[in-house]
Design an enzyme around this catalytic site. Structure first.
Site, PDB file in Angstrom:
ATOM      1  CB  SER A  88      -0.880  -0.003   1.264  1.00 64.92           C
ATOM      2  OG  SER A  88      -1.523   1.240   1.447  1.00 64.92           O
ATOM      3  CE1 TYR A 132      -4.840  -2.939   4.518  1.00 67.02           C
ATOM      4  CE2 TYR A 132      -3.849  -0.784   4.148  1.00 67.02           C
ATOM      5  CZ  TYR A 132      -4.371  -1.966   3.660  1.00 67.02           C
ATOM      6  OH  TYR A 132      -4.407  -2.191   2.292  1.00 67.02           O
TER       7      TYR A 132
END
Length: 239
Positions: free
Chosen positions: A134, A147
């Site tokens: 990400s 996350y």
């Protein structure tokens, strides 16, 4: 890499980025096996002529089940795409079971699948491991600490793995998407990239044999990070 004729295993392949990528790879001539845990979405994927495997990768047993299911299969490309968030807000009760599942799915599962499939990938004329991290692996957002931590961990693992496999036929690609329009980001109010466009850029990176695919706005974040990591962190912590 030439994708036509390749067999690809895509985790988290029944929704979001994973499904869009599976469709794109199928269109490029690959045989795609999608992994998911939602029965309805698995059925929909089968209707699109994908082979499907129903597996929950948020625990050790699921990883073992998947490796057993594909043992002996001539898989050329492993795409570690499955991921989930977990709320971690110090002003509210914290569900540590959800945190543990997120850590396992996002970080432990890719490591276990890679370890279990290395011999299979080594046996192919050319092979690839695609790890979807990400833009938040570069600089974290305060609202998503778990996350962000898992994606940063997977990024570090991917870079080290690439160095270990540099003289082999296994290419390692890291994909850093921006915020993409998926079920997981439904409550995110920021501008989102359509999943099909994200998949298109990933496939281009695969075909060109790139080491890293900074997708969409992640390109800008990566540029800022390379100039000043401190500025990138300050911006993203408020994101």
């Amino acid at each position: 890499m030439q994708l036509a004729g390749k067999t690809v295993l895509v985790t988290g392949g029944t929704d979001g980025i994973g499904l869009a990528l599976a469709r794109r790879l199928q269109g490029a001539g690959s045989t795609v096996i999608v992994v998911g845990r939602n029965a309805e979405r698995l059925m929909a994927a089968r209707a699109e002529a994908f082979e499907t495997l129903a597996v929950d990768l948020s625990g050790e047993a699921g990883c073992a089940d998947l490796l057993a299911a594909v043992a002996g299969r001539p898989i050329d490309i492993l795409v570690n795409n499955a991921g989930m968030g977990a709320a971690f807000d110090v002003t509210a009760p914290i569900d540590l079971d959800a945190v543990d599942r997120s850590i396992f799915l996002n970080l432990n599962a890719p490591i276990r699948l890679i370890a279990g499939m290395l011999d299979t990938l080594r046996a192919r004329p050319e092979a690839m491991i695609v790890n979807v991290t990400s833009g938040l692996a570069l600089a974290p957002a305060a609202k998503s600490p778990v996350y962000c931590a898992t994606k940063a961990g997977l990024r570090s693992f991917t870079m080290a793995l690439r160095a270990q496999l540099v003289d082999t036929r296994i290419h390692v690609l890291e994909v850093l998407p921006p915020v993409v329009e998926t079920r997981m980001t439904a409550e995110n109010t920021h501008s989102k990239m359509p999943a099909p466009e994200c998949a298109r850029q990933i496939v281009v990176a695969m075909e060109k044999g790139r080491d890293q695919a900074n997708v969409g706005m992640t390109r800008l974040l990566n540029t800022v990070y390379n100039i000043s990591p401190a500025i990138a962190r300050r911006v993203m912590l408020r994101y």
